[in-house]
Design a protein around this motif. Structure first.
Motif, short mmCIF file in Angstrom:
data_model
loop_
_atom_site.label_atom_id
_atom_site.label_comp_id
_atom_site.label_asym_id
_atom_site.label_seq_id
_atom_site.Cartn_x
_atom_site.Cartn_y
_atom_site.Cartn_z
N GLY A 42 0.83 -1.19 0.00
CA GLY A 42 0.00 0.00 0.00
C GLY A 42 0.87 1.24 0.00
N SER A 43 0.42 2.28 -0.68
CA SER A 43 1.18 3.52 -0.73
C SER A 43 1.00 4.29 0.56
CB SER A 43 0.70 4.37 -1.92
OG SER A 43 -0.69 4.63 -1.80
N SER A 44 1.71 5.40 0.69
CA SER A 44 1.58 6.25 1.88
C SER A 44 0.13 6.69 2.04
CB SER A 44 2.50 7.47 1.72
OG SER A 44 2.39 8.33 2.83
N GLY A 45 -0.38 6.54 3.27
CA GLY A 45 -1.77 6.92 3.53
C GLY A 45 -2.77 5.82 3.30
N THR A 199 4.46 -19.26 9.20
CA THR A 199 3.49 -18.29 8.69
C THR A 199 4.18 -16.92 8.65
OG1 THR A 199 1.71 -19.54 9.74
CG2 THR A 199 1.20 -17.28 9.02
N ILE A 200 4.18 -16.29 7.48
CA ILE A 200 4.89 -15.02 7.31
C ILE A 200 3.94 -13.97 6.76
CG2 ILE A 200 6.79 -13.84 6.13
CD1 ILE A 200 8.23 -16.55 5.99
N VAL A 201 3.92 -12.81 7.42
CA VAL A 201 3.22 -11.62 6.91
C VAL A 201 4.29 -10.57 6.68
CG1 VAL A 201 1.50 -9.84 7.36
CG2 VAL A 201 1.08 -12.20 8.10
N PHE A 202 4.46 -10.18 5.42
CA PHE A 202 5.59 -9.34 5.01
C PHE A 202 5.04 -8.04 4.44
CE2 PHE A 202 9.37 -7.98 2.95
CZ PHE A 202 10.44 -8.73 3.44
N VAL A 203 5.26 -6.94 5.14
CA VAL A 203 4.80 -5.63 4.68
C VAL A 203 5.88 -5.01 3.81
CG1 VAL A 203 4.08 -3.31 5.40
CG2 VAL A 203 3.38 -5.32 6.74
N LEU A 219 -3.71 -2.51 0.05
CA LEU A 219 -4.57 -1.55 0.74
C LEU A 219 -4.61 -0.23 -0.02
CD1 LEU A 219 -3.40 -1.96 4.46
CD2 LEU A 219 -5.16 -3.25 3.26
N ARG A 220 -5.74 0.44 0.09
CA ARG A 220 -5.86 1.80 -0.42
C ARG A 220 -6.93 2.53 0.39
NH1 ARG A 220 -7.05 2.10 -6.54
NH2 ARG A 220 -4.94 1.22 -6.59
N ASP A 221 -6.56 3.69 0.91
CA ASP A 221 -7.50 4.52 1.68
C ASP A 221 -8.17 3.74 2.81
OD1 ASP A 221 -6.96 6.72 0.03
OD2 ASP A 221 -8.50 6.10 -1.41
N GLY A 222 -7.38 2.91 3.50
CA GLY A 222 -7.89 2.21 4.67
C GLY A 222 -8.75 1.00 4.39
N LYS A 223 -8.76 0.55 3.13
CA LYS A 223 -9.57 -0.61 2.77
C LYS A 223 -8.74 -1.60 1.97
CE LYS A 223 -13.87 2.08 2.33
NZ LYS A 223 -14.96 2.47 1.40
#
Length: 249
Positions: A42-45, A199-203, A219-223
């Motif tokens: 997801g981008s910033s924000g 189990t891996i969650v990679f941001v 993600l985009r705009d909190g969704k």
């Protein structure tokens, strides 16, 4: 049946900024099963950082439910939350976060001091095993300054493994590394996922890193905009071998 490690149900997080309400997460729902390798982009924000803090039990949602290994974090007080975080989650950060005057072995053993279920007599043995799992069994007594960036990140991964958590949570774990070292770290992550069923969650914000996972959530705009199974998973070892060999002079 597959065991559910993460279960997010209509997760919302709001912050009050003066008179304005900032809605960082606007109803996030998804599950992660044991043995999955999921990247979150997801981008910033987009809400990525807020979601990361929630997944890491560093923050609680304003509403909705987050169950980590069947435990609803909303029901926990601060001490219980810290205990759950230490036992259930192995963190890997972009900046390694190693203690500079402490050996690799001591850095890896540190989380065990806060785990009352692990007796003192087992700490060294488990720390050594974790370092051997990331191919650093010959660097036990090296200080961080005596290790390369990739080796320091391997120490950080060993530290994340030492408590045998249900999930490894990585935050831009290749962000400070060059391409070759990034592929080495992702090869290790794939090996941990595929051979040890971690189990891996990679941001990450890097699409080429996401290509090494089995599933990508954007993600985009909190969704959640997309939640996609990766049908053509790239092998980090192949990418590593494809890089040109550089000579040292």
């Amino acid at each position: 049946m597959m065991k559910t490690i993460l279960d997010l149900r209509d997760l919302k997080r709001e912050f009050q900024m003066g008179t304005e309400t900032v809605r960082a997460l606007k109803g996030i729902s998804f599950t992660v099963q044991e043995g999955e390798f999921v990247t979150i982009m997801g981008s910033s924000g987009s809400g990525k950082t807020t979601l990361l803090n929630t997944l890491g039990c560093l923050d609680k949602p304003s509403s909705g439910d987050y169950l980590l290994d069947a435990v609803n974090i909303a029901s926990l007080n601060r001490n219980e939350l810290a205990g759950l975080r230490n036992e259930k989650i192995g963190f890997v950060f972009q900046a390694y976060n190693l203690l500079p005057r402490t050996s690799a072995l001591e850095n890896v053993a540190l989380p065990l001091f806060y785990n009352k279920k692990v007796p003192a007599s087992e700490r060294k043995e488990r720390a050594v095993a974790a370092l051997e799992a990331v191919k650093l069994g010959n660097r036990l007594h090296h200080m961080p300054s005596e290790l390369s960036g990739g080796q320091q990140q391997r120490v950080a991964i060993a530290r994340a493994l030492v408590n045998e958590p249900v999930m490894i949570l990585a935050d831009e774990a290749t962000g400070n590394l060059d391409s070759r070292t990034s592929y080495e770290i992702m090869s290790l992550m794939q090996d941990l996922n595929q051979t040890q069923k971690k189990t891996i969650v990679f941001v990450t914000h890097e699409p080429d890193i996401a290509a090494f996972s089995s599933r990508t959530i954007i993600l985009r705009d909190g969704k959640v905009m997309t939640d996609t199974i990766n049908s053509k998973i790239q092998r980090a070892k192949d990418m590593l071998h494809a890089l040109p060999v550089t000579a040292d002079y």
